[in-house]
Design a protein around this motif. Structure first.
Motif, mmCIF file in Angstrom:
data_model
loop_
_atom_site.group_PDB
_atom_site.id
_atom_site.type_symbol
_atom_site.label_atom_id
_atom_site.label_comp_id
_atom_site.label_asym_id
_atom_site.label_seq_id
_atom_site.Cartn_x
_atom_site.Cartn_y
_atom_site.Cartn_z
ATOM 1 N N ALA A 111 -7.943 5.513 -1.698
ATOM 2 C CA ALA A 111 -8.005 4.495 -2.739
ATOM 3 C C ALA A 111 -9.169 4.794 -3.667
ATOM 4 N N TYR A 112 -8.980 4.477 -4.926
ATOM 5 C CA TYR A 112 -10.038 4.546 -5.939
ATOM 6 C C TYR A 112 -10.754 5.901 -5.924
ATOM 7 N N GLY A 113 -9.912 6.965 -5.923
ATOM 8 C CA GLY A 113 -10.455 8.309 -6.105
ATOM 9 C C GLY A 113 -11.013 8.974 -4.858
ATOM 10 N N GLY A 147 -2.968 16.253 3.135
ATOM 11 C CA GLY A 147 -2.424 16.187 1.793
ATOM 12 C C GLY A 147 -2.377 14.715 1.396
ATOM 13 N N TYR A 148 -1.764 14.440 0.286
ATOM 14 C CA TYR A 148 -1.656 13.057 -0.199
ATOM 15 C C TYR A 148 -0.876 12.209 0.816
ATOM 16 N N ARG A 149 -1.559 11.280 1.476
ATOM 17 C CA ARG A 149 -0.973 10.419 2.515
ATOM 18 C C ARG A 149 -0.255 11.259 3.581
ATOM 19 N N ASP A 150 -0.837 12.397 3.930
ATOM 20 C CA ASP A 150 -0.126 13.339 4.775
ATOM 21 C C ASP A 150 -1.091 14.139 5.641
ATOM 22 N N ASN A 207 -14.857 7.131 -10.914
ATOM 23 C CA ASN A 207 -14.006 7.565 -12.030
ATOM 24 C C ASN A 207 -12.654 6.875 -12.097
ATOM 25 N N TYR A 208 -12.229 6.244 -11.019
ATOM 26 C CA TYR A 208 -10.875 5.690 -10.978
ATOM 27 C C TYR A 208 -10.785 4.368 -11.750
ATOM 28 N N GLY A 209 -9.824 4.299 -12.676
ATOM 29 C CA GLY A 209 -9.504 3.046 -13.384
ATOM 30 C C GLY A 209 -10.732 2.317 -13.872
ATOM 31 N N GLY A 267 1.037 -2.800 2.391
ATOM 32 C CA GLY A 267 0.355 -2.126 1.280
ATOM 33 C C GLY A 267 1.377 -1.424 0.404
ATOM 34 N N SER A 268 0.986 -0.313 -0.189
ATOM 35 C CA SER A 268 1.932 0.445 -1.013
ATOM 36 C C SER A 268 3.135 0.810 -0.151
ATOM 37 N N PHE A 269 4.305 0.494 -0.627
ATOM 38 C CA PHE A 269 5.500 0.823 0.166
ATOM 39 C C PHE A 269 5.950 2.252 -0.118
ATOM 40 N N LYS A 324 5.200 6.220 -2.032
ATOM 41 C CA LYS A 324 4.175 7.146 -2.519
ATOM 42 C C LYS A 324 4.365 7.315 -4.022
ATOM 43 N N ASN A 325 3.300 7.644 -4.705
ATOM 44 C CA ASN A 325 3.438 7.976 -6.124
ATOM 45 C C ASN A 325 4.063 9.368 -6.221
ATOM 46 N N PRO A 326 5.159 9.521 -6.959
ATOM 47 C CA PRO A 326 5.809 10.833 -6.993
ATOM 48 C C PRO A 326 5.023 11.872 -7.790
ATOM 49 N N ILE A 338 8.974 1.558 -11.150
ATOM 50 C CA ILE A 338 9.671 0.408 -10.552
ATOM 51 C C ILE A 338 9.700 -0.769 -11.538
ATOM 52 N N GLU A 339 8.565 -0.970 -12.202
ATOM 53 C CA GLU A 339 8.502 -2.065 -13.181
ATOM 54 C C GLU A 339 9.493 -1.826 -14.315
ATOM 55 N N GLN A 340 9.579 -0.579 -14.784
ATOM 56 C CA GLN A 340 10.516 -0.251 -15.868
ATOM 57 C C GLN A 340 11.963 -0.515 -15.463
ATOM 58 N N TRP A 391 12.301 -4.329 -11.460
ATOM 59 C CA TRP A 391 12.232 -4.873 -10.101
ATOM 60 C C TRP A 391 11.013 -5.759 -9.844
ATOM 61 N N LYS A 392 10.009 -5.685 -10.692
ATOM 62 C CA LYS A 392 8.763 -6.426 -10.436
ATOM 63 C C LYS A 392 9.060 -7.917 -10.218
ATOM 64 N N GLY A 393 8.668 -8.445 -9.091
ATOM 65 C CA GLY A 393 8.868 -9.868 -8.788
ATOM 66 C C GLY A 393 10.244 -10.222 -8.246
HETATM 67 N N1 EPU Z 1 1.172 -0.036 -12.780
HETATM 68 C C1 EPU Z 1 2.243 -0.587 -13.467
HETATM 69 N N2 EPU Z 1 2.582 -1.877 -13.188
HETATM 70 C C2 EPU Z 1 1.886 -2.621 -12.310
HETATM 71 C C3 EPU Z 1 0.803 -2.065 -11.613
HETATM 72 C C4 EPU Z 1 0.462 -0.740 -11.869
HETATM 73 O O1 EPU Z 1 2.879 0.046 -14.286
HETATM 74 O O2 EPU Z 1 2.247 -3.797 -12.137
HETATM 75 C C5 EPU Z 1 0.801 1.375 -13.086
HETATM 76 C C6 EPU Z 1 -0.299 1.399 -14.136
HETATM 77 O O3 EPU Z 1 -0.049 2.475 -14.990
HETATM 78 C C7 EPU Z 1 -1.536 1.704 -13.317
HETATM 79 C C8 EPU Z 1 -0.956 2.586 -12.254
HETATM 80 O O4 EPU Z 1 0.317 2.023 -11.950
HETATM 81 O O5 EPU Z 1 -2.513 2.337 -14.060
HETATM 82 C C9 EPU Z 1 -1.784 2.748 -11.025
HETATM 83 O O6 EPU Z 1 -1.952 1.467 -10.413
HETATM 84 P P1 EPU Z 1 -3.077 1.261 -9.303
HETATM 85 O O7 EPU Z 1 -4.395 1.702 -9.784
HETATM 86 O O8 EPU Z 1 -2.949 -0.132 -8.774
HETATM 87 O O9 EPU Z 1 -2.700 2.315 -8.167
HETATM 88 P P2 EPU Z 1 -1.335 2.760 -7.526
HETATM 89 O O10 EPU Z 1 -1.061 4.151 -7.938
HETATM 90 O O11 EPU Z 1 -0.281 1.750 -7.778
HETATM 91 C C10 EPU Z 1 -2.569 3.808 -5.446
HETATM 92 C C11 EPU Z 1 -2.473 3.742 -3.955
HETATM 93 C C12 EPU Z 1 -3.074 2.444 -3.431
HETATM 94 C C13 EPU Z 1 -4.540 2.400 -3.876
HETATM 95 C C14 EPU Z 1 -4.600 2.497 -5.403
HETATM 96 C C15 EPU Z 1 -6.014 2.607 -5.902
HETATM 97 C C16 EPU Z 1 -0.523 5.047 -3.354
HETATM 98 C C17 EPU Z 1 0.866 5.021 -2.807
HETATM 99 N N3 EPU Z 1 -1.097 3.856 -3.523
HETATM 100 O O12 EPU Z 1 -1.752 2.753 -5.966
HETATM 101 O O13 EPU Z 1 -3.039 2.485 -2.023
HETATM 102 O O14 EPU Z 1 -5.162 1.201 -3.441
HETATM 103 O O15 EPU Z 1 -3.918 3.707 -5.852
HETATM 104 O O16 EPU Z 1 -6.526 3.844 -5.565
HETATM 105 O O17 EPU Z 1 -1.048 6.125 -3.599
HETATM 106 C C18 EPU Z 1 -1.816 1.849 -0.084
HETATM 107 O O18 EPU Z 1 -1.713 3.055 0.154
HETATM 108 O O19 EPU Z 1 -1.317 0.976 0.662
HETATM 109 C C19 EPU Z 1 -2.492 1.433 -1.307
HETATM 110 C C20 EPU Z 1 -2.574 0.161 -1.665
#
Ligand code: EPU
Length: 339
Positions: free
Chosen positions: A127-129, A160-163, A192-194, A231-233, A235-237, A279-281, A284-286
């Protein structure tokens, strides 16, 4: 040692799935763990931590193991670093709170992630870099086949990433019992993150970074004690840069980041796209399916909004994956383990 039969796993998974395990066994030492492995040889085994990264899809007809080993100790130090060995059942965030209190840094960006030390080293939480692998020096593990102990260096864990190797070629073969972290005596904040840097403000300390991370997480992520989730369901692709460029022509605002590697292979020209955005696009959000919901504040998270069954969560996840694949041609995959 604690052994119970035919018990509900509801208190042991943060998604709050009310499934049963044939046996639940908790050990308090490596010797007890070895005894359990001997006693239940041949039975299906599942070692859980806080149950914060898994989805029980049905009753577990085997032995669920859990560690009650929760100590941490300093095993070495020099002028710059301190090496802390933590037992697998220690709650990661409790360790981080203590370290921040002592001004020892390296793990503060991982504050408030639910879960225990052992599972966080299997999953390489991040998380957060920062990822766990950045500070893990080595892990100690017990072989499920013969109880033998083996130490894996950071490189041998193949992070690796979550691996890690424990999710791939060594899946189901070892139980991590101890993790050694190499932590800093001199603070080098990673901001540096966000919006982390602005949230932290001036003169950061390990504790002020921890507090900022907790504030950000509390704004975006559900409290697992209040709303079931893992938490995150997804992985980010990570996709080839050409694919990202193709999409950017259609969606110029698509967020994207350079990614260092794809499934462990180092490479150039790779892009990470936030699954939350995809997912939001897709709208599905909500949204809900049965009792399961795509969380309204962070669509990467699925929540148990209203007595969701395992099927509700599985169906919602599948529908989201299908839509993302159809709209963007990208396959997103769960980071949560289906059991
Ligand atoms: N975003 C949207 N819509 C939203 C929320 C986010 O489009 O409603 C986009 C935005 O572009 C935003 C980007 O997603 O900039 C990234 O969002 P965020 O910083 O919340 O991070 P994430 O990529 O969604 C990952 C980890 C989280 C971790 C955060 C912060 C994975 C699968 N998830 O989420 O980890 O807390 O970064 O580092 O890599 C977890 O693994 O359970 C987890 C919560």
């Amino acid at each position: 040692m604690l052994i119970r039969e035919n018990i509900s796993l509801l208190p042991f998974n943060t998604f709050r799935m009310d499934v049963k395990a044939k046996i639940f066994a908790e050990y308090s030492s490596v010797e007890e763990l070895r005894a359990l492995l001997e006693q239940y040889k041949g039975e299906p085994l599942l070692h859980i931590g806080a149950g914060s990264n898994l989805l029980f899809t049905k009753d577990f007809d085997g032995v669920v193991l859990h560690s009650a080993m929760r100590r941490a100790r300093c095993v070495s130090e020099d002028a710059d670093y301190v090496w802390i060995e933590a037992e697998n059942g220690l709650v990661l965030d409790e360790l981080i709170a203590q370290l921040c209190d002592m001004g020892i840094s390296g793990l503060e960006n991982l504050s408030y992630i639910p879960g225990e030390v052992g599972a966080s080293a299997v999953q390489n939480v991040g998380a957060y870099g920062v990822e766990a692998k950045d500070v893990i020096e080595s892990v100690r593990a017990v072989s499920i086949a013969d109880g033998a102990e083996r130490i894996f260096s950071n490189a041998e864990c193949q992070y690796g990433y979550r691996d890690s190797i424990f999710k791939n070629s060594l899946r189901g073969k070892y139980i991590i019992t101890h993790v050694v972290y190499r932590l800093n005596k001199h603070f080098e904040p990673k901001l540096n993150y966000g919006n982390l840097s602005s949230e932290v403000g001036f003169n950061p300390t390990p504790m002020s970074v921890r507090e900022a991370v907790i504030r950000i997480r509390q704004q975006k992520l559900p409290e697992v004690s209040e709303l079931g989730s893992a938490g995150s369901f997804f992985k980010n692709p990570v996709v080839p840069k050409e694919k990202a460029d193709e999409l950017l022509k259609l969606y110029p605002d698509m967020p994207h980041y350079n990614a260092p590697s794809l499934e462990g292979r180092e490479g150039v020209g790779l892009c990470k796209i936030p699954a939350a955005w995809l997912i939001e696009q897709c709208g599905w959000k909500g949204k809900m399916m049965g009792g399961a919901q795509c969380y309204e504040k962070q669509p990467l998270v699925l929540v148990n909004r209203n007595n969701a069954t395992p099927e509700d969560i599985v169906n919602l996840a599948a529908a989201i994956c299908k839509d993302v694949k159809e709209k963007f041609g990208i396959a997103i995959s769960p980071e949560v383990n289906y059991i």
